[in-house]
Design a protein around this motif. Structure first.
Motif, PDB file in Angstrom:
ATOM      1  N   LYS A 310      -6.066  -7.988  -5.187  1.00 29.14           N
ATOM      2  CA  LYS A 310      -5.198  -9.154  -5.328  1.00 29.14           C
ATOM      3  C   LYS A 310      -4.074  -8.880  -6.328  1.00 29.14           C
ATOM      4  N   GLU A 311      -4.409  -8.164  -7.391  1.00 25.88           N
ATOM      5  CA  GLU A 311      -3.386  -7.798  -8.370  1.00 25.88           C
ATOM      6  C   GLU A 311      -2.345  -6.871  -7.739  1.00 25.88           C
ATOM      7  N   LYS A 312      -2.836  -5.935  -6.931  1.00 25.07           N
ATOM      8  CA  LYS A 312      -1.918  -5.005  -6.271  1.00 25.07           C
ATOM      9  C   LYS A 312      -1.038  -5.744  -5.259  1.00 25.07           C
ATOM     10  N   GLU A 313      -1.620  -6.700  -4.560  1.00 29.80           N
ATOM     11  CA  GLU A 313      -0.849  -7.501  -3.601  1.00 29.80           C
ATOM     12  C   GLU A 313       0.267  -8.257  -4.307  1.00 29.80           C
ATOM     13  N   ALA A 314      -0.055  -8.850  -5.466  1.00 25.79           N
ATOM     14  CA  ALA A 314       0.956  -9.583  -6.228  1.00 25.79           C
ATOM     15  C   ALA A 314       2.068  -8.646  -6.684  1.00 25.79           C
ATOM     16  N   ALA A 315       1.701  -7.434  -7.068  1.00 29.25           N
ATOM     17  CA  ALA A 315       2.693  -6.450  -7.511  1.00 29.25           C
ATOM     18  C   ALA A 315       3.585  -6.016  -6.349  1.00 29.25           C
ATOM     19  N   ILE A 316       3.001  -5.899  -5.163  1.00 25.24           N
ATOM     20  CA  ILE A 316       3.784  -5.539  -3.976  1.00 25.24           C
ATOM     21  C   ILE A 316       4.776  -6.650  -3.652  1.00 25.24           C
ATOM     22  N   ARG A 317       4.292  -7.876  -3.675  1.00 29.61           N
ATOM     23  CA  ARG A 317       5.156  -9.012  -3.333  1.00 29.61           C
ATOM     24  C   ARG A 317       6.299  -9.191  -4.336  1.00 29.61           C
ATOM     25  N   SER A 318       6.040  -8.880  -5.594  1.00 30.86           N
ATOM     26  CA  SER A 318       7.073  -9.038  -6.619  1.00 30.86           C
ATOM     27  C   SER A 318       8.022  -7.850  -6.675  1.00 30.86           C
ATOM     28  N   GLY A 319       7.617  -6.749  -6.054  1.00 31.87           N
ATOM     29  CA  GLY A 319       8.426  -5.546  -6.097  1.00 31.87           C
ATOM     30  C   GLY A 319       8.069  -4.612  -7.234  1.00 31.87           C
ATOM     31  N   ALA A 320       7.058  -4.992  -8.034  1.00 28.19           N
ATOM     32  CA  ALA A 320       6.644  -4.159  -9.164  1.00 28.19           C
ATOM     33  C   ALA A 320       5.946  -2.884  -8.696  1.00 28.19           C
ATOM     34  N   PHE A 321       5.369  -2.940  -7.497  1.00 24.73           N
ATOM     35  CA  PHE A 321       4.720  -1.759  -6.928  1.00 24.73           C
ATOM     36  C   PHE A 321       5.201  -1.576  -5.492  1.00 24.73           C
ATOM     37  N   GLN A 322       5.570  -0.357  -5.142  1.00 27.89           N
ATOM     38  CA  GLN A 322       6.017  -0.065  -3.788  1.00 27.89           C
ATOM     39  C   GLN A 322       5.098   0.968  -3.156  1.00 27.89           C
ATOM     40  N   VAL A 323       4.568   0.619  -1.998  1.00 26.39           N
ATOM     41  CA  VAL A 323       3.730   1.557  -1.268  1.00 26.39           C
ATOM     42  C   VAL A 323       4.631   2.615  -0.642  1.00 26.39           C
ATOM     43  N   ALA A 324       4.292   3.866  -0.834  1.00 27.84           N
ATOM     44  CA  ALA A 324       5.108   4.950  -0.288  1.00 27.84           C
ATOM     45  C   ALA A 324       5.110   4.916   1.233  1.00 27.84           C
ATOM     46  N   ILE A 325       6.268   5.156   1.818  1.00 29.02           N
ATOM     47  CA  ILE A 325       6.392   5.259   3.270  1.00 29.02           C
ATOM     48  C   ILE A 325       6.375   6.735   3.620  1.00 29.02           C
ATOM     49  N   ASP A 326       5.227   7.195   4.096  1.00 26.51           N
ATOM     50  CA  ASP A 326       5.028   8.605   4.405  1.00 26.51           C
ATOM     51  C   ASP A 326       4.812   8.747   5.906  1.00 26.51           C
ATOM     52  N   ASP A 327       5.827   9.248   6.605  1.00 26.87           N
ATOM     53  CA  ASP A 327       5.772   9.368   8.055  1.00 26.87           C
ATOM     54  C   ASP A 327       5.222  10.716   8.535  1.00 26.87           C
ATOM     55  N   ASN A 328       4.795  11.553   7.621  1.00 28.62           N
ATOM     56  CA  ASN A 328       4.229  12.843   8.011  1.00 28.62           C
ATOM     57  C   ASN A 328       2.846  12.658   8.635  1.00 28.62           C
ATOM     58  N   GLU A 329       2.528  13.534   9.572  1.00 29.00           N
ATOM     59  CA  GLU A 329       1.238  13.447  10.246  1.00 29.00           C
ATOM     60  C   GLU A 329       0.097  13.665   9.251  1.00 29.00           C
ATOM     61  N   PRO A 330      -0.836  12.698   9.152  1.00 28.84           N
ATOM     62  CA  PRO A 330      -1.961  12.874   8.239  1.00 28.84           C
ATOM     63  C   PRO A 330      -2.929  13.931   8.760  1.00 28.84           C
ATOM     64  N   LYS A 331      -3.553  14.611   7.853  1.00 32.45           N
ATOM     65  CA  LYS A 331      -4.479  15.686   8.232  1.00 32.45           C
ATOM     66  C   LYS A 331      -5.883  15.408   7.707  1.00 32.45           C
ATOM     67  N   SER A 332      -6.872  15.972   8.372  1.00 31.47           N
ATOM     68  CA  SER A 332      -8.251  15.870   7.907  1.00 31.47           C
ATOM     69  C   SER A 332      -8.387  16.638   6.603  1.00 31.47           C
ATOM     70  N   SER A 333      -9.338  16.219   5.776  1.00 31.59           N
ATOM     71  CA  SER A 333      -9.539  16.882   4.501  1.00 31.59           C
ATOM     72  C   SER A 333     -10.981  17.374   4.371  1.00 31.59           C
TER      73      SER A 333
END
Length: 333
Positions: A310-333
């Motif tokens: 919930k804290e992270k959601e509030a930070a996203i909505r306020s702009g304090a935290f931005q989720v990275a937009i990574d369009d590269n193909e994800p790989k198994s680890s």
């Protein structure tokens, strides 16, 4: 007794009818003609959210809405042209496999507005062709945090359709959210090469469970069926299927197409529609995505993780935290 002539009665009835039905008539006059073209059934996650938004606009009286589903890529251009010829003012669709054809149609019908899902950006030379995308990485990150708290084995299976940017960015955001809570998590990543093949998705997910996954990321239909069958958890994408899998789907990232469609409708109505990128309207701060209610898992997810999400959601909505937009193909680890 007061007698009323038949002619007077008819005149009075007509007047009453005009008053009674005027608002509906006005709405009908204001409604624009919208057609949507889908390559998959309307039950498919991505398409179902567009269909939902269109039906909401129809119920408000903003649009007259028709659609075609399960249209083959080879038939897509023909259907687009038919809707344009029929006078539809806004055509909604997807160009992921028919990019050149879709833009060619738009060029031939400059008086028609096209709002098309695309991996590419709009072109100012084609002013009636706007693009959109489901940038719901914000909500995907939050579901990853929940998943990180719920996996016991630290082994998560992920089944996607195709490794295209629209899918990759959601998977990568989910994985980043998981790692915030459980950094040493291992991921099994697979793509089935289809947008709608539940049996194949289920088969792939079962193999991941056999390889140790105790939680699955269900980018495609069929994955949650495998999770339910084997008694492991699943995280949903784009829609909330917890009602169908109450003991399986722990969280879902929801896409809300309404901000995108409503803006396009308004632009068509005031004749200001142009080549724009509507992708950002899927961001959480724009109301384009959200974390679904935890529902049956409300008391099962650790309280400290719920609070952290919930804290992270509030930070996203306020702009304090931005989720990275990574369009590269994800790989198994």
């Amino acid at each position: 007794m007061i007698r009323v002539s038949r002619r007077a009665f008819l005149h009075a009835s007509a007047a009453i009818s005009a008053v009674t039905f005027l608002p509906r008539a006005v709405r009908a006059a204001d409604a624009i003609k919208v057609a949507a073209i889908y390559t998959v059934p309307i039950e498919q996650q991505w398409v179902s959210r567009i269909h939902k938004a269109a039906n909401a606009a129809k119920e408000r009286g903003d649009i007259d809405y028709v659609f075609s589903e399960k249209v083959a890529n080879t038939d897509y251009e023909r259907v687009m042209r038919e809707y344009a010829e029929a006078g539809h003012q806004l055509i909604v669709g997807e160009a992921f496999a028919v990019e050149d054809a879709a833009r060619a149609v738009a060029k031939d019908y400059p008086g028609t507005a096209f709002l098309i899902g695309s991996s590419f950006k709009p072109d100012a030379a084609l002013p009636n062709f706007a693009t959109f995308d489901n940038y719901i990485q914000d909500a995907s990150y939050l579901t990853g945090m929940i998943a990180g708290a719920m996996t016991k084995s630290g082994n998560i299976g992920m089944v996607g359709g195709y490794p295209i940017p629209e899918v990759n960015r959601l998977m990568n955001a989910f994985m980043a959210g998981v790692r915030e809570v459980k950094p040493d998590t291992k991921f099994q990543v697979a793509f089935i090469g289809s947008w709608f093949d539940p049996p194949k998705a289920k088969e792939t997910a079962l193999a991941q469970i056999d390889a140790g996954a105790d939680l699955l990321y269900a980018e495609r239909f069929g994955v949650s069926d495998a999770a339910k069958e084997k008694g492991v958890l699943a995280v949903g994408n784009v829609i909330d299927t917890q009602a169908d899998y109450p003991e399986t789907v722990v969280a879902s990232a929801l896409w809300h197409f309404e901000p995108t469609l409503d803006k396009a409708i308004a632009k068509v109505k005031d004749k200001s529609f142009t080549a724009e990128d509507y992708g950002a309207l899927s961001f959480m701060k724009e109301g384009g995505c959200s974390l679904a209610p935890l529902g049956t898992f409300e008391a099962k997810v650790p309280a400290d993780i719920v609070a952290k999400a919930k804290e992270k959601e509030a930070a996203i909505r306020s702009g304090a935290f931005q989720v990275a937009i990574d369009d590269n193909e994800p790989k198994s680890s």
